[in-house]
Design a protein around this motif. Structure first.
Motif, PDB file in Angstrom:
ATOM      1  N   GLY A 187      -7.454  -2.956  -8.999  1.00 39.48           N
ATOM      2  CA  GLY A 187      -6.390  -2.097  -9.486  1.00 39.48           C
ATOM      3  C   GLY A 187      -5.641  -1.364  -8.387  1.00 39.48           C
ATOM      4  N   GLY A 188      -5.978  -1.655  -7.111  1.00 37.18           N
ATOM      5  CA  GLY A 188      -5.355  -0.917  -6.015  1.00 37.18           C
ATOM      6  C   GLY A 188      -3.862  -1.143  -5.911  1.00 37.18           C
ATOM      7  N   ARG A 189      -3.421  -2.393  -6.068  1.00 42.20           N
ATOM      8  CA  ARG A 189      -1.989  -2.670  -5.948  1.00 42.20           C
ATOM      9  C   ARG A 189      -1.208  -2.001  -7.073  1.00 42.20           C
ATOM     10  NH1 ARG A 189       0.965  -8.384  -4.507  1.00 42.20           N
ATOM     11  NH2 ARG A 189       3.091  -7.589  -4.624  1.00 42.20           N
ATOM     12  N   ARG A 190      -1.759  -2.025  -8.290  1.00 41.77           N
ATOM     13  CA  ARG A 190      -1.079  -1.374  -9.405  1.00 41.77           C
ATOM     14  C   ARG A 190      -0.951   0.125  -9.154  1.00 41.77           C
ATOM     15  NH1 ARG A 190      -4.096  -3.234 -12.988  1.00 41.77           N
ATOM     16  NH2 ARG A 190      -5.499  -1.465 -13.328  1.00 41.77           N
ATOM     17  N   MET A 191      -2.002   0.725  -8.588  1.00 39.98           N
ATOM     18  CA  MET A 191      -1.941   2.153  -8.304  1.00 39.98           C
ATOM     19  C   MET A 191      -0.934   2.451  -7.199  1.00 39.98           C
ATOM     20  SD  MET A 191      -5.031   4.815  -7.422  1.00 39.98           S
ATOM     21  CE  MET A 191      -5.453   4.036  -5.857  1.00 39.98           C
ATOM     22  N   ARG A 192      -0.862   1.582  -6.159  1.00 39.80           N
ATOM     23  CA  ARG A 192       0.109   1.809  -5.088  1.00 39.80           C
ATOM     24  C   ARG A 192       1.537   1.632  -5.588  1.00 39.80           C
ATOM     25  NH1 ARG A 192      -3.750  -1.194  -2.326  1.00 39.80           N
ATOM     26  NH2 ARG A 192      -2.449  -3.070  -2.323  1.00 39.80           N
ATOM     27  N   ASP A 193       1.749   0.690  -6.515  1.00 40.12           N
ATOM     28  CA  ASP A 193       3.091   0.529  -7.086  1.00 40.12           C
ATOM     29  C   ASP A 193       3.492   1.753  -7.904  1.00 40.12           C
ATOM     30  OD1 ASP A 193       3.274  -1.947  -5.925  1.00 40.12           O
ATOM     31  OD2 ASP A 193       2.709  -3.061  -7.737  1.00 40.12           O
ATOM     32  N   LEU A 225       2.100   4.906  -7.573  1.00 39.28           N
ATOM     33  CA  LEU A 225       2.068   6.128  -6.765  1.00 39.28           C
ATOM     34  C   LEU A 225       2.327   5.763  -5.307  1.00 39.28           C
ATOM     35  CD1 LEU A 225      -1.158   7.698  -8.319  1.00 39.28           C
ATOM     36  CD2 LEU A 225       1.197   8.241  -8.924  1.00 39.28           C
ATOM     37  N   ALA A 226       3.542   5.381  -5.024  1.00 34.86           N
ATOM     38  CA  ALA A 226       3.884   4.950  -3.667  1.00 34.86           C
ATOM     39  C   ALA A 226       3.709   6.104  -2.676  1.00 34.86           C
ATOM     40  CB  ALA A 226       5.312   4.434  -3.626  1.00 34.86           C
ATOM     41  N   HIS A 227       3.101   5.794  -1.533  1.00 36.74           N
ATOM     42  CA  HIS A 227       2.899   6.788  -0.480  1.00 36.74           C
ATOM     43  C   HIS A 227       4.071   6.724   0.505  1.00 36.74           C
ATOM     44  CE1 HIS A 227       1.035   8.777   3.024  1.00 36.74           C
ATOM     45  NE2 HIS A 227       0.324   9.406   2.119  1.00 36.74           N
ATOM     46  N   PRO A 228       4.464   7.858   1.093  1.00 36.96           N
ATOM     47  CA  PRO A 228       5.593   7.836   2.042  1.00 36.96           C
ATOM     48  C   PRO A 228       5.400   6.870   3.208  1.00 36.96           C
ATOM     49  CG  PRO A 228       5.047  10.095   1.454  1.00 36.96           C
ATOM     50  CD  PRO A 228       3.981   9.233   0.851  1.00 36.96           C
ATOM     51  N   LEU A 229       4.152   6.572   3.573  1.00 33.79           N
ATOM     52  CA  LEU A 229       3.901   5.662   4.695  1.00 33.79           C
ATOM     53  C   LEU A 229       3.719   4.218   4.249  1.00 33.79           C
ATOM     54  CD1 LEU A 229       1.471   7.793   6.892  1.00 33.79           C
ATOM     55  CD2 LEU A 229       3.944   7.515   7.130  1.00 33.79           C
ATOM     56  N   ASP A 230       3.879   3.946   2.925  1.00 32.36           N
ATOM     57  CA  ASP A 230       3.760   2.569   2.457  1.00 32.36           C
ATOM     58  C   ASP A 230       4.902   1.721   3.013  1.00 32.36           C
ATOM     59  OD1 ASP A 230       1.471   2.953   1.068  1.00 32.36           O
ATOM     60  OD2 ASP A 230       2.417   3.200  -0.881  1.00 32.36           O
ATOM     61  N   GLY A 231       4.689   0.429   2.985  1.00 29.56           N
ATOM     62  CA  GLY A 231       5.691  -0.486   3.494  1.00 29.56           C
ATOM     63  C   GLY A 231       5.295  -1.012   4.858  1.00 29.56           C
ATOM     64  N   PRO A 232       6.037  -1.983   5.377  1.00 27.82           N
ATOM     65  CA  PRO A 232       5.684  -2.572   6.669  1.00 27.82           C
ATOM     66  C   PRO A 232       5.821  -1.551   7.796  1.00 27.82           C
ATOM     67  CG  PRO A 232       7.835  -3.332   5.941  1.00 27.82           C
ATOM     68  CD  PRO A 232       7.240  -2.586   4.797  1.00 27.82           C
ATOM     69  N   PRO A 233       4.923  -1.582   8.785  1.00 27.18           N
ATOM     70  CA  PRO A 233       5.046  -0.664   9.920  1.00 27.18           C
ATOM     71  C   PRO A 233       6.229  -1.035  10.786  1.00 27.18           C
ATOM     72  CG  PRO A 233       3.293  -2.239  10.303  1.00 27.18           C
ATOM     73  CD  PRO A 233       3.747  -2.465   8.900  1.00 27.18           C
ATOM     74  N   PRO A 234       6.723  -0.113  11.610  1.00 29.77           N
ATOM     75  CA  PRO A 234       7.826  -0.449  12.520  1.00 29.77           C
ATOM     76  C   PRO A 234       7.427  -1.595  13.445  1.00 29.77           C
ATOM     77  CG  PRO A 234       7.455   1.926  12.436  1.00 29.77           C
ATOM     78  CD  PRO A 234       6.305   1.286  11.717  1.00 29.77           C
ATOM     79  N   PRO A 235       8.380  -2.416  13.874  1.00 28.24           N
ATOM     80  CA  PRO A 235       8.062  -3.512  14.800  1.00 28.24           C
ATOM     81  C   PRO A 235       7.461  -2.990  16.107  1.00 28.24           C
ATOM     82  CG  PRO A 235      10.284  -3.746  13.903  1.00 28.24           C
ATOM     83  CD  PRO A 235       9.791  -2.386  13.504  1.00 28.24           C
ATOM     84  N   VAL A 236       6.706  -3.857  16.771  1.00 27.23           N
ATOM     85  CA  VAL A 236       6.049  -3.465  18.013  1.00 27.23           C
ATOM     86  C   VAL A 236       7.051  -2.963  19.059  1.00 27.23           C
ATOM     87  CG1 VAL A 236       4.706  -4.326  19.973  1.00 27.23           C
ATOM     88  CG2 VAL A 236       4.029  -4.908  17.642  1.00 27.23           C
ATOM     89  N   PRO A 237       8.196  -3.638  19.272  1.00 25.94           N
ATOM     90  CA  PRO A 237       9.145  -3.101  20.275  1.00 25.94           C
ATOM     91  C   PRO A 237       9.594  -1.675  19.975  1.00 25.94           C
ATOM     92  CG  PRO A 237       9.718  -5.360  19.720  1.00 25.94           C
ATOM     93  CD  PRO A 237       8.657  -4.943  18.741  1.00 25.94           C
ATOM     94  N   VAL A 238       9.754  -1.354  18.671  1.00 27.46           N
ATOM     95  CA  VAL A 238      10.157   0.009  18.304  1.00 27.46           C
ATOM     96  C   VAL A 238       9.040   0.995  18.645  1.00 27.46           C
ATOM     97  CG1 VAL A 238      10.749   1.520  16.366  1.00 27.46           C
ATOM     98  CG2 VAL A 238      11.721  -0.784  16.498  1.00 27.46           C
ATOM     99  N   LEU A 239       7.802   0.613  18.355  1.00 25.21           N
ATOM    100  CA  LEU A 239       6.676   1.497  18.652  1.00 25.21           C
ATOM    101  C   LEU A 239       6.507   1.695  20.152  1.00 25.21           C
ATOM    102  CD1 LEU A 239       4.070   0.124  16.069  1.00 25.21           C
ATOM    103  CD2 LEU A 239       5.434   2.217  15.891  1.00 25.21           C
TER     104      LEU A 239
END
Length: 270
Positions: free
Chosen positions: A158-164, A166-180
């Protein structure tokens, strides 16, 4: 004889009947042993850990293994939050039962046996309803669960359903390595303090990756802020990139005890 219940996967029941319970868990101070809880008059309290343990995956559900220990058997007793503080106390098994039974609210308390359980000490193995107990923490019901990367369990039912939902502000793909890497460069040269807060935030994004640029992060192992050096440990510990072991070896000799403890903790989990 003091009687305790140990909750484990149903798939392990046959082995436990034959050979007992292995000392696979780590308790306070890294000691290996078995977690259990006294059999109390309240069925709900006795099996309170069931739903929380079920979150981490089971084979065929959970069963309750009833264990008989000698009254003088030394065990560790305390609230689960006391474990990280080293505040759980070593007492005889009978005293652990007495202390927990006398509590107004024993939720979250645990007993740790610092050894394996022999087959002779296994009294019986019973099925248990899979909906008993609390999840996340006592009194969590009615509060919004946290879906950040530190709190969620990868692959949890049920983790994906809960994340959909209750989306967290840090959800989503991380910034690309060059940006980091550009953020690390903008934080200042590793030989000076730079911006420790920005560095720790950037290293946190690196910690969500499975591989990364070890060579680019290695200079931060000499950063003057120990919090940054500790963040390097948590950033690279899950990587499969060659060179991680050498970097952790270097940080294992860090002058700051918290950095050394972080290295020890990630290696204990391997």
């Amino acid at each position: 004889m003091a009687i305790f219940v140990h909750l484990t996967s149903a798939g392990s029941a046959a082995r436990i009947r034959r050979a007992g319970v292995r000392a696979e868990s780590r308790g306070q101070g890294g000691v290996r042993g078995v977690y259990c809880f006294p059999v109390l008059p309240s069925y709900q309290l006795t099996h309170q850990w069931l739903r929380e343990l079920a979150r981490f995956g089971t084979r065929g559900g959970l069963v309750a293994v009833h264990v008989r220990l000698d009254d003088e058997q030394p065990v560790l007793v305390g609230h689960y939050t006391h474990r990280a503080e080293g505040a759980q106390q070593r007492v005889p098994a009978a005293e652990a039962v007495r202390r927990i039974g006398a509590l107004d609210d024993p939720r979250g308390w645990e007993v740790f046996l610092p050894r394996a359980v022999t087959a002779r000490e296994v009294h019986r193995i019973r099925t248990a309803p899979q909906v008993v107990g609390w999840r996340y923490r006592p009194d969590a019901h009615g509060t919004r669960p946290c879906t950040c990367g530190a709190c969620r369990v990868r692959g949890e039912y049920g983790g994906r359903r809960m994340r959909d939902r209750l989306a967290h502000p840090l959800d989503g793909p991380p910034p690309p390595v060059p940006v980091l890497l550009a953020r690390i460069a903008a934080a200042g040269d590793p030989s000076d303090p730079g911006d420790p807060a920005l560095l720790r935030e950037t290293l946190g994004w690196f910690g969500l990756r499975r591989r990364g640029p070890v060579g680019a992060l290695a200079p931060l192992a000499a950063h003057p802020d120990p919090a940054v050096r500790e963040a390097v440990v948590w950033a690279v510990c899950g990587w499969s990139t060659p060179g991680v072991g050498a970097l952790l070896d270097r940080l294992a000799d860090d002058p700051d005890p918290e950095v050394r403890e972080a290295v020890e903790a990630v290696r204990d989990d391997d």
